[in-house]
Design an enzyme around this catalytic site. Structure first.
Site, PDB file in Angstrom:
ATOM      1  N   SER A   1       4.773   6.909   2.224  1.00  0.00           N
ATOM      2  CA  SER A   1       5.425   5.643   2.576  1.00  0.00           C
ATOM      3  C   SER A   1       4.778   4.500   1.806  1.00  0.00           C
ATOM      4  O   SER A   1       3.555   4.444   1.672  1.00  0.00           O
ATOM      5  CB  SER A   1       5.247   5.343   4.069  1.00  0.00           C
ATOM      6  OG  SER A   1       5.634   6.428   4.869  1.00  0.00           O
TER       7      SER A   1
ATOM      8  N   ASN B   1       0.854  -1.188   0.000  1.00  0.00           N
ATOM      9  CA  ASN B   1       0.000   0.000   0.000  1.00  0.00           C
ATOM     10  C   ASN B   1       0.886   1.233   0.000  1.00  0.00           C
ATOM     11  O   ASN B   1       2.054   1.175   0.392  1.00  0.00           O
ATOM     12  CB  ASN B   1      -0.886  -0.002   1.253  1.00  0.00           C
ATOM     13  CG  ASN B   1      -1.855   1.171   1.275  1.00  0.00           C
ATOM     14  OD1 ASN B   1      -2.394   1.563   0.223  1.00  0.00           O
ATOM     15  ND2 ASN B   1      -2.077   1.752   2.439  1.00  0.00           N
TER      16      ASN B   1
ATOM     17  N   ASP C   1      -2.193   0.628   8.196  1.00  0.00           N
ATOM     18  CA  ASP C   1      -0.980   1.411   7.911  1.00  0.00           C
ATOM     19  C   ASP C   1       0.187   1.063   8.841  1.00  0.00           C
ATOM     20  O   ASP C   1       1.013   1.930   9.166  1.00  0.00           O
ATOM     21  CB  ASP C   1      -1.263   2.929   8.007  1.00  0.00           C
ATOM     22  CG  ASP C   1      -2.345   3.367   7.041  1.00  0.00           C
ATOM     23  OD1 ASP C   1      -2.452   2.761   5.959  1.00  0.00           O
ATOM     24  OD2 ASP C   1      -3.090   4.309   7.373  1.00  0.00           O
TER      25      ASP C   1
ATOM     26  N   HIS D   1       0.837   5.162   1.494  1.00  0.00           N
ATOM     27  CA  HIS D   1       0.115   5.984   2.471  1.00  0.00           C
ATOM     28  C   HIS D   1       0.795   7.357   2.537  1.00  0.00           C
ATOM     29  O   HIS D   1       2.018   7.439   2.696  1.00  0.00           O
ATOM     30  CB  HIS D   1       0.156   5.312   3.849  1.00  0.00           C
ATOM     31  CG  HIS D   1      -0.517   6.129   4.902  1.00  0.00           C
ATOM     32  ND1 HIS D   1      -1.888   6.216   4.993  1.00  0.00           N
ATOM     33  CD2 HIS D   1      -0.017   6.917   5.881  1.00  0.00           C
ATOM     34  CE1 HIS D   1      -2.193   7.028   5.997  1.00  0.00           C
ATOM     35  NE2 HIS D   1      -1.082   7.457   6.548  1.00  0.00           N
TER      36      HIS D   1
HETATM   37  C1  GRF Z   1      -2.542   8.673  -2.608  1.00  0.00           C
HETATM   38  O1  GRF Z   1      -2.194   9.919  -2.082  1.00  0.00           O
HETATM   39  C2  GRF Z   1      -2.168   7.569  -1.693  1.00  0.00           C
HETATM   40  O2  GRF Z   1      -1.097   7.895  -0.845  1.00  0.00           O
HETATM   41  C3  GRF Z   1      -3.405   7.351  -0.868  1.00  0.00           C
HETATM   42  O3  GRF Z   1      -4.466   7.611  -1.748  1.00  0.00           O
HETATM   43  C4  GRF Z   1      -4.061   8.508  -2.745  1.00  0.00           C
HETATM   44  C5  GRF Z   1      -4.452   7.923  -4.067  1.00  0.00           C
HETATM   45  O4  GRF Z   1      -4.350   8.836  -5.105  1.00  0.00           O
HETATM   46  N1  GRF Z   1      -3.404   6.031  -0.303  1.00  0.00           N
HETATM   47  P1  GRF Z   1      -4.549   8.390  -6.611  1.00  0.00           P
HETATM   48  O5  GRF Z   1      -5.918   7.781  -6.748  1.00  0.00           O
HETATM   49  O6  GRF Z   1      -3.467   7.428  -6.923  1.00  0.00           O
HETATM   50  O7  GRF Z   1      -4.415   9.648  -7.416  1.00  0.00           O
END
Ligand code: GRF
Length: 325
Positions: free
Chosen positions: A142, A113, A151, A115
């Site tokens: 991260s 993932n 997370d 985050h």
């Molecule tokens: C990203 O900022 C990621 O860190 C978080 O969700 C957002 C997704 O953005 N988990 P996108 O859909 O890839 O533009």
């Protein structure tokens, strides 16, 4: 476009929104020598923007709205799509659903993932506002392994983004996104390639070898190895071999009971064992580490066995006594 190497890791990417991180992964996968390919983009939101982008690029998509379904049913539908697509890894990229425990366990160490904070700071939501309110000099993002705790899995890579004095959560979020698009493809490539990375393989091996009683590391003929017993009179029970003597393998050499067993292993399981030059003559078998799905418990068993056949009697006696109880 160059032909894909045969051993590219296959990813299923889960999205809920714009999918810009998915797009960054997708275009990275199109570069020469990419370590992965995307075999599926799946979403819980039927009209997620990212699905369209993936479709334009010829990547199979799957959508299954979570509305009206239990968490387990939603996960089962997504998982079936992943299995049908033949994916090795699931990469979450803005997937806004908490996953059920069984699903997370089945994909342990194969689900990543991203985050938007410098974990372990600011798990959960509103990460940018929290970083600004705290007066932090940097925010960031991260990439981590997914575990049942939100997370909280092992952090694989991070990128830092400076916070400006006039940043709002929205302006900061924009710059963190740009940084994420650099971070995620690199972190995923490193992770899926680590089974071929001698440094990673050696560090796993060292951890297992040094966990055995009274062991230490020592080099022999230019390769690292592990001995049992005292520094002075110890004996080797494992040698690390990195493409040694012309072999393509990264391996650990361990002691068999003798030539019969060695040859039998090599003949029946050539994808796992080989007879190393030089050491083979004295009954050391090569256990190949740079192959898909290495079973580290199996490696640990071999190390234990090799340790036992090399350890001084005062150590093995203690263990034999312990085995009785
Ligand atoms: C990203 O900022 C990621 O860190 C978080 O969700 C957002 C997704 O953005 N988990 P996108 O859909 O890839 O533009």
């Amino acid at each position: 476009m160059a032909d894909a190497p045969l051993n590219k890791a296959k990813l299923a990417v889960f999205i809920s929104g714009t999918g810009t991180n998915m797009a960054a992964l997708l275009f990275a996968s199109r570069l020469k020598d990419a370590a992965f390919e995307i075999v599926l983009v799946a979403s819980n939101v039927e009209d997620a923007d990212g699905l369209n982008l993936a479709a334009i690029e010829g990547v199979p998509t799957f959508a299954h709205s979570h509305k009206g379904h239990s968490r387990e049913d939603q996960d089962a539908a997504m998982e079936q799509a992943v299995l049908d697509a033949g994916a090795d890894y699931i990469v979450l990229a803005g997937y806004m659903r908490i996953l059920s425990q069984g699903f997370v366990e089945r994909w342990e160490a194969r689900m990543l993932n991203i985050h938007p904070s410098l974990l372990p700071k600011y798990k959960g939501l509103d990460t940018f506002a929290r970083a600004i309110d705290a007066g932090d000099s940097h925010a960031g993002s991260s990439v981590h392994l997914v575990t049942h705790e939100l997370d909280a899995g092992e952090v694989l890579a991070q990128v830092r983004v400076a916070i400006a004095s006039d940043d709002t959560p929205a302006t900061l979020a924009q710059r963190v996104k740009i940084a994420e698009h650099q971070l995620y493809p690199r972190a995923v490539a490193d992770y899926v390639s680590r089974g071929n990375d001698p440094e990673f393989l050696f560090s796993k091996l060292r951890e297992l070898a040094l966990a055995l009683p009274e062991t230490h590391e020592r080099s022999s003929h230019g390769s690292p190895g592990f001995r049992v017993g005292t520094e002075k009179s110890g004996k080797f029970f494992a040698h690390f071999s990195q493409q040694h003597y012309g072999s393509q393998h990264i391996a650990v050499l361990v002691k068999t009971s003798g030539m019969d067993e060695l040859l039998n292993l090599v003949e029946t399981q050539p994808e796992v064992y080989y007879k190393p030059d030089y050491y083979g003559a004295s009954g050391w078998v090569g256990l190949i580490l740079n192959r898909p799905n290495v079973d580290w418990d199996h490696i640990a068993d071999w190390l234990g066995r090799s340790w036992r056949s090399s350890a001084p009697a005062r150590l093995t006696k203690l263990l034999d006594a312990a085995d009785i109880f």
